[in-house]
Motif scaffolding. Structure first.
Motif, PDB file in Angstrom:
ATOM      1  N   SER A  23      -4.057  41.537 -53.477  1.00  0.00           N
ATOM      2  CA  SER A  23      -3.085  41.057 -54.465  1.00  0.00           C
ATOM      3  C   SER A  23      -3.740  40.221 -55.566  1.00  0.00           C
ATOM      4  O   SER A  23      -3.047  39.736 -56.459  1.00  0.00           O
ATOM      5  N   ASN A  24      -5.055  40.037 -55.481  1.00  0.00           N
ATOM      6  CA  ASN A  24      -5.788  39.218 -56.464  1.00  0.00           C
ATOM      7  C   ASN A  24      -5.239  37.801 -56.557  1.00  0.00           C
ATOM      8  O   ASN A  24      -5.243  37.197 -57.623  1.00  0.00           O
ATOM      9  N   SER A  25      -4.777  37.260 -55.410  1.00  0.00           N
ATOM     10  CA  SER A  25      -4.185  35.918 -55.420  1.00  0.00           C
ATOM     11  C   SER A  25      -5.046  34.900 -54.677  1.00  0.00           C
ATOM     12  O   SER A  25      -4.533  33.892 -54.212  1.00  0.00           O
ATOM     13  N   THR A  26      -6.341  35.161 -54.589  1.00  0.00           N
ATOM     14  CA  THR A  26      -7.201  34.291 -53.794  1.00  0.00           C
ATOM     15  C   THR A  26      -8.630  34.332 -54.310  1.00  0.00           C
ATOM     16  O   THR A  26      -8.998  35.224 -55.079  1.00  0.00           O
ATOM     17  N   LYS A  27      -9.414  33.397 -53.846  1.00  0.00           N
ATOM     18  CA  LYS A  27     -10.844  33.402 -54.146  1.00  0.00           C
ATOM     19  C   LYS A  27     -11.650  34.004 -52.995  1.00  0.00           C
ATOM     20  O   LYS A  27     -12.862  33.980 -53.006  1.00  0.00           O
ATOM     21  N   TRP A  28     -10.949  34.545 -51.993  1.00  0.00           N
ATOM     22  CA  TRP A  28     -11.628  35.246 -50.908  1.00  0.00           C
ATOM     23  C   TRP A  28     -12.211  36.546 -51.433  1.00  0.00           C
ATOM     24  O   TRP A  28     -11.620  37.205 -52.298  1.00  0.00           O
ATOM     25  N   GLU A  29     -13.379  36.921 -50.886  1.00  0.00           N
ATOM     26  CA  GLU A  29     -14.025  38.191 -51.193  1.00  0.00           C
ATOM     27  C   GLU A  29     -14.465  38.829 -49.884  1.00  0.00           C
ATOM     28  O   GLU A  29     -14.608  38.147 -48.869  1.00  0.00           O
ATOM     29  N   LYS A  30     -14.703  40.147 -49.927  1.00  0.00           N
ATOM     30  CA  LYS A  30     -15.107  40.870 -48.727  1.00  0.00           C
ATOM     31  C   LYS A  30     -16.234  41.822 -49.077  1.00  0.00           C
ATOM     32  O   LYS A  30     -16.193  42.506 -50.096  1.00  0.00           O
ATOM     33  N   SER A  31     -17.257  41.854 -48.212  1.00  0.00           N
ATOM     34  CA  SER A  31     -18.340  42.823 -48.313  1.00  0.00           C
ATOM     35  C   SER A  31     -18.590  43.354 -46.917  1.00  0.00           C
ATOM     36  O   SER A  31     -19.058  42.605 -46.045  1.00  0.00           O
ATOM     37  N   ASP A  32     -18.242  44.610 -46.680  1.00  0.00           N
ATOM     38  CA  ASP A  32     -18.280  45.196 -45.340  1.00  0.00           C
ATOM     39  C   ASP A  32     -17.397  44.353 -44.418  1.00  0.00           C
ATOM     40  O   ASP A  32     -16.222  44.238 -44.672  1.00  0.00           O
ATOM     41  N   SER A  33     -17.951  43.739 -43.377  1.00  0.00           N
ATOM     42  CA  SER A  33     -17.137  42.931 -42.459  1.00  0.00           C
ATOM     43  C   SER A  33     -17.356  41.437 -42.663  1.00  0.00           C
ATOM     44  O   SER A  33     -16.963  40.626 -41.827  1.00  0.00           O
ATOM     45  N   VAL A  34     -17.972  41.072 -43.790  1.00  0.00           N
ATOM     46  CA  VAL A  34     -18.230  39.656 -44.090  1.00  0.00           C
ATOM     47  C   VAL A  34     -17.238  39.185 -45.150  1.00  0.00           C
ATOM     48  O   VAL A  34     -17.133  39.771 -46.227  1.00  0.00           O
ATOM     49  N   TYR A  35     -16.525  38.108 -44.825  1.00  0.00           N
ATOM     50  CA  TYR A  35     -15.532  37.524 -45.717  1.00  0.00           C
ATOM     51  C   TYR A  35     -16.055  36.180 -46.207  1.00  0.00           C
ATOM     52  O   TYR A  35     -16.614  35.409 -45.425  1.00  0.00           O
ATOM     53  N   SER A  36     -15.850  35.895 -47.478  1.00  0.00           N
ATOM     54  CA  SER A  36     -16.281  34.594 -47.988  1.00  0.00           C
ATOM     55  C   SER A  36     -15.268  34.064 -48.998  1.00  0.00           C
ATOM     56  O   SER A  36     -14.617  34.819 -49.714  1.00  0.00           O
ATOM     57  N   TYR A  37     -15.151  32.774 -48.997  1.00  0.00           N
ATOM     58  CA  TYR A  37     -14.306  32.047 -49.946  1.00  0.00           C
ATOM     59  C   TYR A  37     -15.211  31.022 -50.599  1.00  0.00           C
ATOM     60  O   TYR A  37     -15.922  30.285 -49.917  1.00  0.00           O
ATOM     61  N   SER A  38     -15.209  30.985 -51.918  1.00  0.00           N
ATOM     62  CA  SER A  38     -16.014  29.958 -52.582  1.00  0.00           C
ATOM     63  C   SER A  38     -15.307  29.463 -53.828  1.00  0.00           C
ATOM     64  O   SER A  38     -14.566  30.189 -54.484  1.00  0.00           O
ATOM     65  N   THR A  39     -15.549  28.205 -54.099  1.00  0.00           N
ATOM     66  CA  THR A  39     -15.025  27.581 -55.301  1.00  0.00           C
ATOM     67  C   THR A  39     -16.018  26.537 -55.780  1.00  0.00           C
ATOM     68  O   THR A  39     -16.803  26.012 -54.991  1.00  0.00           O
ATOM     69  N   PHE A  40     -16.037  26.323 -57.063  1.00  0.00           N
ATOM     70  CA  PHE A  40     -16.882  25.276 -57.630  1.00  0.00           C
ATOM     71  C   PHE A  40     -16.112  24.592 -58.732  1.00  0.00           C
ATOM     72  O   PHE A  40     -15.121  25.118 -59.247  1.00  0.00           O
ATOM     73  N   TRP A  41     -16.553  23.380 -59.080  1.00  0.00           N
ATOM     74  CA  TRP A  41     -15.876  22.620 -60.121  1.00  0.00           C
ATOM     75  C   TRP A  41     -16.867  21.705 -60.814  1.00  0.00           C
ATOM     76  O   TRP A  41     -17.948  21.448 -60.328  1.00  0.00           O
ATOM     77  N   GLY A  42     -16.462  21.263 -61.965  1.00  0.00           N
ATOM     78  CA  GLY A  42     -17.303  20.398 -62.792  1.00  0.00           C
ATOM     79  C   GLY A  42     -17.777  21.142 -64.027  1.00  0.00           C
ATOM     80  O   GLY A  42     -17.554  22.344 -64.179  1.00  0.00           O
ATOM     81  N   ASN A  43     -18.400  20.412 -64.929  1.00  0.00           N
ATOM     82  CA  ASN A  43     -18.889  21.003 -66.183  1.00  0.00           C
ATOM     83  C   ASN A  43     -17.807  21.800 -66.899  1.00  0.00           C
ATOM     84  O   ASN A  43     -18.023  22.912 -67.358  1.00  0.00           O
ATOM     85  N   GLY A  44     -16.597  21.257 -66.907  1.00  0.00           N
ATOM     86  CA  GLY A  44     -15.496  21.912 -67.604  1.00  0.00           C
ATOM     87  C   GLY A  44     -14.587  22.747 -66.720  1.00  0.00           C
ATOM     88  O   GLY A  44     -13.526  23.172 -67.154  1.00  0.00           O
ATOM     89  N   THR A  45     -14.996  23.029 -65.490  1.00  0.00           N
ATOM     90  CA  THR A  45     -14.154  23.773 -64.554  1.00  0.00           C
ATOM     91  C   THR A  45     -13.326  22.766 -63.767  1.00  0.00           C
ATOM     92  O   THR A  45     -13.884  21.828 -63.189  1.00  0.00           O
ATOM     93  N   PRO A  46     -11.999  22.923 -63.744  1.00  0.00           N
ATOM     94  CA  PRO A  46     -11.144  21.947 -63.063  1.00  0.00           C
ATOM     95  C   PRO A  46     -11.467  21.801 -61.582  1.00  0.00           C
ATOM     96  O   PRO A  46     -11.829  22.770 -60.914  1.00  0.00           O
TER      97      PRO A  46
END
Length: 77
Positions: A23-46
């Motif tokens: 649904s494109n409603s998350t920062k989760w990603e998937k590659s084969d059977s590996v799932y990852s969620y990542s976020t960063f902030w600072g330098n203008g990113t909230p």
């Protein structure tokens, strides 16, 4: 940091993450059977809720379907 769950996370958890990815409603990603969620902030990113806008940081979770182990990474610069 390596984390160990008491039991292997359920297929339902990964199905829910798959739905969020589709649904494109998350920062989760998937590659084969590996799932990852990542976020960063600072330098203008909230900053995410609970983090200071004055700080720069990164947060990442990695899970592998069928494994009791995962990883959490965090940092600041």
């Amino acid at each position: 940091m390596i984390i160990e769950f008491e039991s292997i996370p359920s297929d339902e958890l990964f199905e829910e993450i798959d739905r969020m990815i589709a649904s494109n409603s998350t920062k989760w990603e998937k590659s084969d059977s590996v799932y990852s969620y990542s976020t960063f902030w600072g330098n203008g990113t909230p900053a995410p809720e609970g983090e200071s806008e004055a700080d720069d940081g990164i947060f990442k979770i990695t899970l592998s379907k069928g494994s009791k182990y995962g990883a959490i990474e965090d940092g600041a610069w």
